[in-house]
Design an enzyme around this catalytic site. Structure first.
Site, PDB file in Angstrom:
ATOM      1  N   MET A  30       0.844  -1.206   0.000  1.00  0.00           N
ATOM      2  CA  MET A  30       0.000   0.000   0.000  1.00  0.00           C
ATOM      3  C   MET A  30       0.880   1.258   0.000  1.00  0.00           C
ATOM      4  SD  MET A  30      -3.419  -0.870   2.086  1.00  0.00           S
ATOM      5  CE  MET A  30      -2.793  -0.597   3.736  1.00  0.00           C
ATOM      6  N   GLY A  36      10.893  -2.416   5.974  1.00  0.00           N
ATOM      7  CA  GLY A  36      10.222  -3.715   5.811  1.00  0.00           C
ATOM      8  C   GLY A  36       9.865  -3.947   4.346  1.00  0.00           C
ATOM      9  N   HIS A  37       9.270  -2.919   3.724  1.00  0.00           N
ATOM     10  CA  HIS A  37       8.948  -3.028   2.297  1.00  0.00           C
ATOM     11  C   HIS A  37      10.218  -3.262   1.472  1.00  0.00           C
ATOM     12  CE1 HIS A  37       5.428  -0.303   3.480  1.00  0.00           C
ATOM     13  NE2 HIS A  37       4.830  -1.357   2.976  1.00  0.00           N
ATOM     14  N   LYS A 149       5.205  -9.956   9.367  1.00  0.00           N
ATOM     15  CA  LYS A 149       4.646  -9.014  10.347  1.00  0.00           C
ATOM     16  C   LYS A 149       3.116  -9.096  10.293  1.00  0.00           C
ATOM     17  CE  LYS A 149       3.742  -4.464  11.529  1.00  0.00           C
ATOM     18  NZ  LYS A 149       2.665  -3.895  10.745  1.00  0.00           N
ATOM     19  N   ASP A 150       2.585  -9.263   9.086  1.00  0.00           N
ATOM     20  CA  ASP A 150       1.142  -9.472   8.910  1.00  0.00           C
ATOM     21  C   ASP A 150       0.929 -10.977   8.746  1.00  0.00           C
ATOM     22  OD1 ASP A 150       0.057  -6.572   8.509  1.00  0.00           O
ATOM     23  OD2 ASP A 150       1.888  -6.683   7.335  1.00  0.00           O
ATOM     24  N   VAL A 176      10.882  -6.944   9.780  1.00  0.00           N
ATOM     25  CA  VAL A 176      12.000  -6.008   9.909  1.00  0.00           C
ATOM     26  C   VAL A 176      11.643  -4.999  11.006  1.00  0.00           C
ATOM     27  CG1 VAL A 176      13.364  -4.241   8.718  1.00  0.00           C
ATOM     28  CG2 VAL A 176      12.615  -6.286   7.483  1.00  0.00           C
ATOM     29  N   SER A 186       4.078   1.514   8.147  1.00  0.00           N
ATOM     30  CA  SER A 186       3.724   2.832   7.611  1.00  0.00           C
ATOM     31  C   SER A 186       2.965   3.635   8.657  1.00  0.00           C
ATOM     32  CB  SER A 186       2.851   2.677   6.359  1.00  0.00           C
ATOM     33  OG  SER A 186       3.487   1.856   5.412  1.00  0.00           O
ATOM     34  N   ARG A 187       2.271   2.937   9.552  1.00  0.00           N
ATOM     35  CA  ARG A 187       1.449   3.639  10.550  1.00  0.00           C
ATOM     36  C   ARG A 187       2.276   4.165  11.733  1.00  0.00           C
ATOM     37  NH1 ARG A 187      -2.729  -0.460   8.950  1.00  0.00           N
ATOM     38  NH2 ARG A 187      -4.457   0.751   8.111  1.00  0.00           N
TER      39      ARG A 187
HETATM   40  P1  AMP Z   1       1.544  -2.772   3.482  1.00  0.00           P
HETATM   41  O1  AMP Z   1       2.046  -1.728   2.549  1.00  0.00           O
HETATM   42  O2  AMP Z   1       1.514  -2.339   4.902  1.00  0.00           O
HETATM   43  O3  AMP Z   1       0.263  -3.396   2.990  1.00  0.00           O
HETATM   44  O4  AMP Z   1       2.638  -3.940   3.450  1.00  0.00           O
HETATM   45  C1  AMP Z   1       3.063  -4.513   2.244  1.00  0.00           C
HETATM   46  C2  AMP Z   1       3.854  -5.752   2.557  1.00  0.00           C
HETATM   47  O5  AMP Z   1       4.960  -5.403   3.384  1.00  0.00           O
HETATM   48  C3  AMP Z   1       3.046  -6.805   3.330  1.00  0.00           C
HETATM   49  O6  AMP Z   1       3.374  -8.095   2.845  1.00  0.00           O
HETATM   50  C4  AMP Z   1       3.527  -6.613   4.738  1.00  0.00           C
HETATM   51  O7  AMP Z   1       3.422  -7.780   5.523  1.00  0.00           O
HETATM   52  C5  AMP Z   1       4.985  -6.261   4.501  1.00  0.00           C
HETATM   53  N1  AMP Z   1       5.533  -5.582   5.673  1.00  0.00           N
HETATM   54  C6  AMP Z   1       5.019  -4.512   6.322  1.00  0.00           C
HETATM   55  N2  AMP Z   1       5.778  -4.200   7.400  1.00  0.00           N
HETATM   56  C7  AMP Z   1       6.793  -5.105   7.428  1.00  0.00           C
HETATM   57  C8  AMP Z   1       7.891  -5.319   8.294  1.00  0.00           C
HETATM   58  N3  AMP Z   1       8.126  -4.553   9.344  1.00  0.00           N
HETATM   59  N4  AMP Z   1       8.719  -6.361   8.031  1.00  0.00           N
HETATM   60  C9  AMP Z   1       8.502  -7.166   6.959  1.00  0.00           C
HETATM   61  N5  AMP Z   1       7.473  -6.999   6.104  1.00  0.00           N
HETATM   62  C10 AMP Z   1       6.629  -5.992   6.330  1.00  0.00           C
END
Ligand code: AMP
Length: 280
Positions: A30, A36-37, A149-150, A176, A186-187
Site C-alpha cells: 500500500m 520492511g517493504h 509481520k502481517d 524487519v 507505515s502507521r
Molecule cells: P503494506 O504496505 O503495509 O500493505 O505492506 C506490504 C507488505 O509489506 C506486506 O506483505 C507486509 O506484511 C509487509 N511488511 C510490512 N511491514 C513489514 C515489516 N516490518 N517487516 C517485513 N514486512 C513488512
C-alpha cells in the site's frame, strides 16, 4: 525503473518479460515505504530476474472509521526508494481501474479470517484476499513476497493460492524492526514520541513470552497473564487482543507443545499496531 499505472500496459509489459523466459518476483504493497517493504523488494530482486512492486491503497480492506483517507501516501518518495532497492517496475493502479463499476466477486478465506484481526475488522481480509487475487492475476508472478509481520494475512494468502490453484509461490519474509525493536510500519508515522516509547512494549511482550516458554511455562493462560500485566502498566497502549495460537491454523492453544504464535494488536494514540512472534 518503469512506473506504470494502467493494468493493460503492465500486462503487456510483463507478457514480453515472460515471453523472453525471465522470472518475476512481485511485492504487493500500500506504499509509504519503510525498511520492511525494502526487504521484500530486495528479496524479490535477489530471487528473480525482475522485481515488480504494486502500490495500491485498497479501499475495500478498510472498515468504517478506519484510516483509509488519512493513510500516508507519497508516490515520488516510494518510486525513489523502490528504484534504490533494485525494483524494475512500479505498478500503481487507480481504484477506478481496479474496481471499474464495482465487483460482484469476493474471496473470503473463511476460517483463517474469523480470528485475531478478523474479529474486529469485519470484511478486512475479504478485501485483502480479493485484491491480492486480482493483482496476482494481473502480474502473474513466479513468486510473491509477503511480510510475516502481517502473519495472518500471509497465512490467508497461502490458503487462497492453494484453494484456488493460483500458480505462484508465496514467500514469507521475517519482520524487519527498527533499532529499538518496534516493527517497521507505515502507521508508525502516527506515533508521538511518548507513544512510540510505550509501543515498544509489544515487542517486549513477545520476547518475554519466549523467555517464559524457555523457562518451562507452557500454559498459555499463565503466559498471557504475565504479558497483560506488562501491558497494563502502559497508559498509552490500549490492548485489542493478545492471543497464543497454533501457528498454522490460528486456533487457540492451551499448552504449548513445540511452537506457537503469539499475536498482539493494540491501539497506541491514533495508530493501530500489530506484532507477532513464533515462539518455541
Ligand atoms: P503494506 O504496505 O503495509 O500493505 O505492506 C506490504 C507488505 O509489506 C506486506 O506483505 C507486509 O506484511 C509487509 N511488511 C510490512 N511491514 C513489514 C515489516 N516490518 N517487516 C517485513 N514486512 C513488512
Amino acid at each position: 525503473m518503469k512506473s506504470i499505472q494502467s493494468i493493460l500496459k503492465v500486462k503487456k509489459e510483463l507478457q514480453s518479460v515472460k515471453d523472453s523466459g525471465l522470472s518475476i518476483g512481485f511485492v504487493p504493497t500500500m506504499g509509504f515505504f519503510h525498511k520492511g517493504h525494502l526487504k521484500l523488494m530486495e528479496e524479490a530482486k535477489k530471487e528473480n530476474d525482475l522485481a515488480v512492486v504494486s502500490i495500491f491503497v485498497n479501499p475495500t480492506q478498510f472498515g468504517e472509521g478506519e484510516d483509509f483517507g488519512k493513510y500516508p501516501r507519497d508516490l515520488k518518495r516510494d518510486q525513489e526508494m523502490a528504484e534504490s532497492a533494485g525494483v524494475d517496475i512500479v505498478f500503481n493502479p487507480s481504484a477506478e481501474d481496479i474496481y471499474l463499476d464495482g465487483l460482484q466477486t469476493e474471496i473470503a478465506v473463511s476460517k483463517l479470517s474469523s480470528v485475531l484481526c478478523g474479529k474486529n475488522r469485519k470484511g478486512h481480509f475479504t478485501g485483502v484476499a480479493t485484491v491480492v487475487a486480482k493483482l496476482l492475476n494481473i502480474v502473474e508472478p513466479d513468486k510473491a513476497y509477503f511480510g510475516l509481520k502481517d502473519y495472518q494475512q500471509y497465512l490467508i494468502v497461502c490458503q487462497m493460492v492453494k484453494d484456488l490453484n493460483i500458480n505462484v509461490n508465496i514467500v514469507g519474509v521475517p519482520t524487519v524492526r527498527d533499532e529499538d525493536g518496534l516493527a517497521a510500519s507505515s502507521r508508525n508515522i502516527y506515533l508521538a514520541y511518548d507513544e512510540r516509547e510505550e509501543a515498544l512494549i509489544l515487542y517486549e511482550c513477545l520476547k518475554k513470552a519466549q523467555r517464559l516458554l524457555d523457562g518451562g511455562i507452557r500454559n498459555t493462560s499463565q503466559i498471557k497473564k504475565v504479558l497483560k500485566e506488562m501491558l497494563d502498566l502502559k497508559n498509552l497502549v490500549t490492548l485489542e487482543y493478545l492471543e497464543i495460537v497454533n501457528k498454522d491454523t490460528l486456533e487457540a492453544v492451551e499448552n504449548i507443545e513445540n511452537q506457537a504464535l503469539v499475536a498482539i494488536a493494540a491501539k497506541v494514540g491514533k495508530a493501530r499496531l500489530i506484532d507477532n512472534m513464533v515462539i518455541g
